[in-house]
Design a protein around this motif. Structure first.
Motif, PDB file in Angstrom:
ATOM      1  N   ARG A 101      34.478   4.972  28.181  1.00 56.13           N
ATOM      2  CA  ARG A 101      34.012   3.635  28.556  1.00 56.13           C
ATOM      3  C   ARG A 101      32.504   3.597  28.705  1.00 56.13           C
ATOM      4  O   ARG A 101      31.886   2.569  28.463  1.00 56.13           O
ATOM      5  CB  ARG A 101      34.657   3.201  29.867  1.00 56.13           C
TER       6      ARG A 101
ATOM      7  N   SER B 238      31.068   3.653  24.918  1.00 55.46           N
ATOM      8  CA  SER B 238      31.736   2.866  23.882  1.00 55.46           C
ATOM      9  C   SER B 238      30.728   2.036  23.111  1.00 55.46           C
ATOM     10  O   SER B 238      29.748   1.534  23.644  1.00 55.46           O
ATOM     11  CB  SER B 238      32.791   1.960  24.503  1.00 55.46           C
TER      12      SER B 238
ATOM     13  N   ARG C  68      30.768  -1.026  21.687  1.00 55.45           N
ATOM     14  CA  ARG C  68      31.368  -2.340  21.520  1.00 55.45           C
ATOM     15  C   ARG C  68      30.442  -3.211  20.676  1.00 55.45           C
ATOM     16  O   ARG C  68      29.254  -3.309  20.936  1.00 55.45           O
ATOM     17  CB  ARG C  68      31.593  -2.995  22.871  1.00 55.45           C
TER      18      ARG C  68
END
Length: 108
Positions: free
Chosen positions: A83, A86, A88
């Motif tokens: 996380r 990441s 994104r």
């Protein structure tokens, strides 16, 4: 007062009372714990390279790979790390505007 009398009045065990009387008037000293080495730390570079090379890899797949390399930790420490790194993809900014009925036909 005797140790037994202090223990009865405070509700503590007499050995606890003896320990604090021996220590004197200074209170307990607390200090921050030394940081423990993280289990995933030796594999962070490897994971970062794998994520950059194939952003579609699942956490389960990466967990299997890292366990084969010698990770003794659990799946959660891996997902918490993933996380943080990441990649994104952010949607590009789109400007929206309102037009009167039929005006959109003229713009296109």
């Amino acid at each position: 007062m005797s140790i037994n009398a202090i223990a009865q009045q405070t509700g503590l065990d007499r050995k606890t009372v003896r320990k604090y009387l021996k220590r004197g008037l200074e209170g307990p000293s607390y200090c921050p714990r030394a940081p423990r080495p993280r289990l995933l730390e030796p594999f962070e570079d490897y994971l970062s390279k794998r994520i950059r090379a194939g952003p579609g890899l699942s956490g389960r797949r990466l967990f299997r790979d890292v366990c084969a390399l010698g990770l003794t930790g659990g799946y959660t420490i891996l997902t918490n790390f993933l996380r943080t790194i990441s990649l994104r993809s952010t949607r590009p900014f789109e400007r929206q505007f309102e037009t009167c009925g039929g005006a959109a036909q003229q713009i296109l």
